[in-house]
Every structure is written in structure tokens, then in C-alpha cells.
Design a protein around this motif. Structure first.
Motif, PDB file in Angstrom:
ATOM      1  N   SER A  63      37.199 -18.997  12.865  1.00  0.00           N
ATOM      2  CA  SER A  63      38.120 -18.252  13.718  1.00  0.00           C
ATOM      3  C   SER A  63      38.516 -16.948  13.050  1.00  0.00           C
ATOM      4  O   SER A  63      38.796 -16.924  11.856  1.00  0.00           O
ATOM      5  CB  SER A  63      39.376 -19.090  13.979  1.00  0.00           C
ATOM      6  N   HIS A  64      38.537 -15.895  13.820  1.00  0.00           N
ATOM      7  CA  HIS A  64      39.060 -14.635  13.306  1.00  0.00           C
ATOM      8  C   HIS A  64      40.530 -14.471  13.705  1.00  0.00           C
ATOM      9  O   HIS A  64      41.137 -13.451  13.442  1.00  0.00           O
ATOM     10  CB  HIS A  64      38.203 -13.452  13.779  1.00  0.00           C
ATOM     11  N   ARG A  65      41.106 -15.499  14.325  1.00  0.00           N
ATOM     12  CA  ARG A  65      42.521 -15.516  14.705  1.00  0.00           C
ATOM     13  C   ARG A  65      43.158 -16.818  14.229  1.00  0.00           C
ATOM     14  O   ARG A  65      43.496 -17.693  15.028  1.00  0.00           O
ATOM     15  CB  ARG A  65      42.668 -15.397  16.213  1.00  0.00           C
ATOM     16  N   TRP A 114      46.309 -18.294  15.921  1.00  0.00           N
ATOM     17  CA  TRP A 114      46.124 -18.987  17.195  1.00  0.00           C
ATOM     18  C   TRP A 114      45.692 -20.430  16.947  1.00  0.00           C
ATOM     19  O   TRP A 114      46.119 -21.343  17.641  1.00  0.00           O
ATOM     20  CB  TRP A 114      45.089 -18.290  18.055  1.00  0.00           C
TER      21      TRP A 114
END
Length: 97
Positions: free
Chosen positions: A12-14, A17
Motif C-alpha cells: 500500500s502506498h497509503r 488508510w
């Protein structure tokens, strides 16, 4: 707790979240975050094989002792090459399956 270490990893680049998702996803009466507790959780970009190696090291087990589930076949193949038991779950995991 059956004494079996548990860890989660997601590409995940977030990561913020993903953490929120852990708090909101429920298994029976508890959130996944509660179930995982202080176990390793990795949310970041990069190869899953690298995630699995890091988790195994942090938990204190050999990669060959890791059981890995993923819906992405290429991740399953690459983690299996590292020595883990890797299971392809194209439809995800649920009580119904």
C-alpha cells in the motif's frame, strides 16, 4: 491465542488508510486490529517476498515456517520461492469458502 504468531502485510502506498481499514473490519465481535494486537503489521510498497522475510525475522521464525495467503498469484509464487508455504486465494478468505 493458540501461541501461533500472526502478522499482516499489504502492499500500500497509503498506510494510513490500511490502518483505518484494520480498525473498521470486524471478525465476530472484534476488529481485525484487536485480533492482531501487537503482532507485526506491514503496510508499504514493495515485494511481498520482502514483507514475508521481514515478518519472519521480527517474529523469530524461519521463512519455511510461514503460511502465506494472497489473492495475487505472482506474489504467491515469489513468496513460495522464498521457502514459505504460499496459498493462492483468488476469491479471498471468508467463512463461506
Amino acid at each position: 491465542d493458540g501461541g501461533i504468531p500472526l502478522a499482516l502485510a499489504s502492499r500500500s502506498h497509503r498506510p494510513e488508510w490500511a490502518v483505518e481499514w484494520l480498525r473498521s473490519l470486524r471478525v465476530s465481535e472484534r476488529s481485525v486490529a484487536e485480533l492482531v494486537g501487537g503482532s507485526p503489521v506491514l503496510f508499504r510498497d514493495g515485494p511481498k517476498a520482502l514483507h514475508v522475510r521481514e515478518i519472519a525475522e521480527r517474529v523469530g521464525v524461519a521463512v519455511e515456517e510461514v503460511l502465506f495467503f494472497d489473492d495475487n498469484l505472482s506474489d504467491v509464487v515469489s513468496v513460495g520461492r522464498e521457502g514459505a508455504t504460499a496459498v493462492h486465494c483468488p476469491g479471498g478468505l471468508s467463512e463461506e469458502r
